[in-house]
Every structure is written in structure tokens, then in C-alpha cells.
Design a protein around this motif. Sequence first.
Motif, PDB file in Angstrom:
ATOM      1  N   SER A 149      31.042  33.555  40.093  1.00  0.00           N
ATOM      2  CA  SER A 149      32.294  33.003  40.619  1.00  0.00           C
ATOM      3  C   SER A 149      32.316  32.976  42.139  1.00  0.00           C
ATOM      4  N   GLY A 150      31.248  33.438  42.782  1.00  0.00           N
ATOM      5  CA  GLY A 150      31.179  33.434  44.231  1.00  0.00           C
ATOM      6  C   GLY A 150      31.831  34.627  44.891  1.00  0.00           C
ATOM      7  N   ARG A 151      32.236  35.620  44.149  1.00  0.00           N
ATOM      8  CA  ARG A 151      32.885  36.819  44.714  1.00  0.00           C
ATOM      9  C   ARG A 151      31.809  37.898  44.888  1.00  0.00           C
ATOM     10  N   VAL A 152      30.975  37.674  45.921  1.00  0.00           N
ATOM     11  CA  VAL A 152      29.749  38.451  46.068  1.00  0.00           C
ATOM     12  C   VAL A 152      30.026  39.922  46.359  1.00  0.00           C
ATOM     13  N   ARG A 153      30.951  40.207  47.273  1.00  0.00           N
ATOM     14  CA  ARG A 153      31.214  41.601  47.643  1.00  0.00           C
ATOM     15  C   ARG A 153      31.715  42.411  46.436  1.00  0.00           C
ATOM     16  N   GLU A 154      32.635  41.827  45.680  1.00  0.00           N
ATOM     17  CA  GLU A 154      33.142  42.530  44.503  1.00  0.00           C
ATOM     18  C   GLU A 154      32.028  42.725  43.477  1.00  0.00           C
ATOM     19  N   ALA A 155      31.169  41.710  43.346  1.00  0.00           N
ATOM     20  CA  ALA A 155      30.050  41.811  42.409  1.00  0.00           C
ATOM     21  C   ALA A 155      29.109  42.945  42.805  1.00  0.00           C
ATOM     22  N   ALA A 156      28.853  43.097  44.108  1.00  0.00           N
ATOM     23  CA  ALA A 156      27.961  44.158  44.575  1.00  0.00           C
ATOM     24  C   ALA A 156      28.553  45.542  44.269  1.00  0.00           C
TER      25      ALA A 156
END
Length: 590
Positions: free
Chosen positions: A554-561
Amino acid sequence: MQRGRAAGSAARRRQLRPSASAVALVASCLSGLALSVLASSQVLAVDLAALALGLAGVIGATTALLRPKALTRSMSGPILAWLAFMGWALVSALASGRGWSAFVGEPTNLWGLLSLAAATAVAATAASWSEEVGAVLSAVAPAVIVVELAIVFSQAATGQPIRGSLPNSTYLGELVVLLVPFVGLRSDRTRSKAADALAVGAIAAVAASSARVATLSLLAWFVAERVWRRARTARERYAAAAVAAAVAVGGAMVFARDEIAATFAASTWTERLLMWSDAWRAMLARPVVGYGPDGFIGAGASVSTVERMQQGPVLLYHLYGTADPHNVVVWVGVSAGVVGLSLVVLTLVHVVRRWRENAEHSEQSKAAVWALCMTAATLLTAPAAMQIAPILGLVLGLSLSGARGAGEHGHPNVVKWAPAVLGVMSAALVASMLLRIPFEEPSQSRSPRLAHAALRAAEAARLDPYLWYLASQHLGWAVRAGTASFDERPDLRAAENAAALDRRNPFFALEVARTLAFYGAAGSEVDAAYAEVFRRWPAFPLAHAERAYWLAKSGRVREAARELAMARLCSGECADVEAAIRAAERALQE
């Protein structure tokens, strides 16, 4: 004199012709073992064993209704105390938030309220008709032990894990310690030397399977009951005891030396310590009513937090795996709180008093007491196998038998209606298993043709969250295969029903989040679904990894990390978690 007395006893046993109901009761109790062999997976084997337990409960309750027989006043104590526990377990089930799951139990365990009721019906009938039931059990016990030894021998010869007909070595130990004391009670069927040979073989088999507590218990029984009581000289006693101990040690060292050696390593007890730690924290959170019968997954998951995971390893629960705290005392405490635990203790006090009141135990009663004590010792570090649940009920009832005061008093009023209630609950267990069994093991090959039947079964049951969960699995494969409507999203509705009916199971909530993500639902909907998952299990590593994948896509990279970092705290512990972590890592790199 003793020889004449034994001959008279054997003659009486030959004259006894057990009724068809006694034969049917014992046969149904043992059928769970045979049905398990036919199952293609452990979860299906447990379903079939629960079906056998339910049938045994129906037979027992029907026998009690159609062939009423007065219970003595000394029987009133344990029965009333146990019925009080069952009543409190009902309160716990209703207050648990788990709905029908508390009545049926968790997959691969199924020790819910209905199973307790069925086992109670079996025990009460066995106590009332102990002479007939005991005669049948002691007649078939040698054959069951012979079959188990044959399976163990074939497994050893082919290099397979030694487990007998059961999926776990400890379960084999539970079965053997329940049945071996009854081997040799029918002298007209099993001669003394043959009984001793079977007992020694059973000790060797259980030791070879690495069921350590059961092995030690069997050795204690064999020395006390078969050696010390029958040997004519001290030399014979010590020689026979030494041979039995050597057989046990030999079997263990030849076939289970790695597991025996691992017993002395701290890591061996890590998982059990985590189970007991989670159970203790859960009991502190709900000390009075608990989480409902068989509620360990919901209870333990709710207290397994991210903070705990950051401090060290946490227990990884699995829908088809860890469903029990591996300690019967802890199981009761988590299921029914301190009130339920107190009522169980009261029941045990009455049971022991009943044993002591019968100063002149029959050999059958003594065998049952030994079997129960050995099983209790085993269950302090292991879960109760569903396959041995009905046999456990039989043996418990036989331990309460005795001629003293028989027929002097009628049933207490509160006991008169119990067989009917227990029979209805046993029938509900049978019906629930018949609905579930055809739909276990959803897969890409089976599900498209079973999907709509699974949905109809879930709609018929309505209250069974696990059946709705199974329907969602089948429907999901059918949607992918194009045999179910993508636009109608039937798998999502089924998953939402499962999660709503059981408000504690984290796996049902995860299925909702997965399905929403599959259908490309709005981010706020998927976020809310994952929030519900983590409310139920804050440290759910698989859910953290899968959410990391969805966030990365979904492009929410920081939350994914951040989610991926939490999932990695349990890295290497579970193949599913590892696969989800790798998928999330690839998504972040894209």
C-alpha cells in the motif's frame, strides 16, 4: 484358601454376561482409537475421537435412563460436587466471549463443555453398572494392549516415531497407563504369566516412545502390584523389579535416548514454562470465571504482548497446534477460574473419600485407582488426548464402584434429571462433529466442490464459529477457482461471522483482515480489522508479518518496517511466520 477364593471369583466372572448396553458403551469408548487410525490428519483424528466420545455419552445417558439403578449416598458427594463444577463451567462458557467454542472446545483439543458432559455420562454409567462394564473392559484390555505393542514394534522396525495408534508419544503413555492395570483381571482369559509379559512389554513400549512420566508410573505400578504382592521370596521380588527397570531403561536408551538426554537441558522445558506463564497471567486477568472450557488459546494469546516478545521468546499459538497448557490443573484454572478449580478440588476430595470408604476394594476398583493416579501424574505435564477421554471416563466410574451400601438409597433429586441433560449435551457433540468432519482440511483441490455445502452446514449450525471459519476457507478457494461469486464475497461474510461468534480467537479475526485485503477493501477497513486481531493477540507474529506485507504493497513503508521488526522477534520459530517475513521483505524491496 486363596486358590479356592480365586477359583470362585473366576467362576463368577465366567457366569457374568454383560448386557448389550455395557458392551456398546465400552466399544464406543474404544472406537476413538480405531477411528483415529483412519484419519488423514491430526485435526480430523481428534474430530473422530470426539464423535466417539459423544456416542459413548449418548449410550451412557440412555442406559442410565432406561435401566435406572440406585446410587449410594457415598456416591452423592462426588457426583454433586462435579455437577456443581459443570454448572460453574456453564457460567464460564457463557461469560467467556467465545460462544459455541467454549461448548465444543478448540480444534485438535475439543475438551469443551459438551465433551466434559459426555465423559461425565460415561463415568456415571460405569459407576452404576461397574460389574458389567468392568468385565467387558478387562476382557478387551489385553487385546488393545497387544495391538498397541504390535504397532509400536512395526514403527520401531521401520524407523518411524514410536507413538502407537496415537499422534503423540505421551498420548500412547496415557492410553497404556489407563488399560494395563486391567490386563490379567480376567484369569479365564489372560493367564498370569501372559499378563506379566504384556505389562513388561507395555513398559518397554512407553519408555521407547519417550513418555517419561508414564514410564515411571508404570514401573511403580508393576513393582507394587505385580511383583511385591505375588513374589514368594524377597529374591524373586528384587529380581523381577530389576528386570522391569532394565527393560524400561533399555527401551528408552535404544529408541528415545536423544529425547531422554534432552530432558536435562533447560531448553526442553521452555515451551511448557511459557505455557504456564501465559496461563498464570491469564488467570490473574480473569480469576473468577476464567475463559470458558478449553479457553487456553484465547486466554494465553490475550496476555502475550509485544512488550513480552521484546523481552524474550513468547509462545506461538497455532489453530491446529498448541491448544492446551499441558497441565490439567492449569487447564481447569484457565477454563473456570479459581471457583471452578475449587469445585474440582472438592470433587477430588470426595472421590478419594469414596476410595477410602471401600475398605475391601475389588481387584477391578484397585486397578481403576492405579490407572487414575498414573494418568493424573502424566497429565501434570501433558494435555489429555481426546482419544483417551472416553476410556478415562470409564475408568473413573469403575474407581467409584463398590458393593458397600449399594441399593440402600435412591438418587438425590438433583441427580435424577442429570442423565437426560448429559444425554442431550452428548448428542449435541455428536451433531457438531458430524457437521464439521466433511469440511476439515480445506484445499485448492477439495474446496471448490465443497464450498457451497460448507456454507449450508455453517448456516444450519449458525452458532459454530469454527464451522463458519472452515466455510470461509472453502469459499475462499472457490472464489479463486471461479466457482463462487467474487462480487458477493461469501468467504468474507463467513469469516466475519466466525470472528463475531468467537470474540477471543485471533485466527478468526486474522481471516477477516486477510480477506478484506484480498478484495482490496479501503485502508481504514483493513486497519480496523488488523486492530481487532491485535486486540485479541498483541504479539501475533504472523499477523504482524502479513500486515507488513499489506502495508508495503500500500506504499506505507515506515509502518511496514515497524510491523516487520515485530514479526522478526519470533524469527525462526515457525515456518509460516518465516514465509510471511520473506514476502514482506520482498515487498519492501520492490
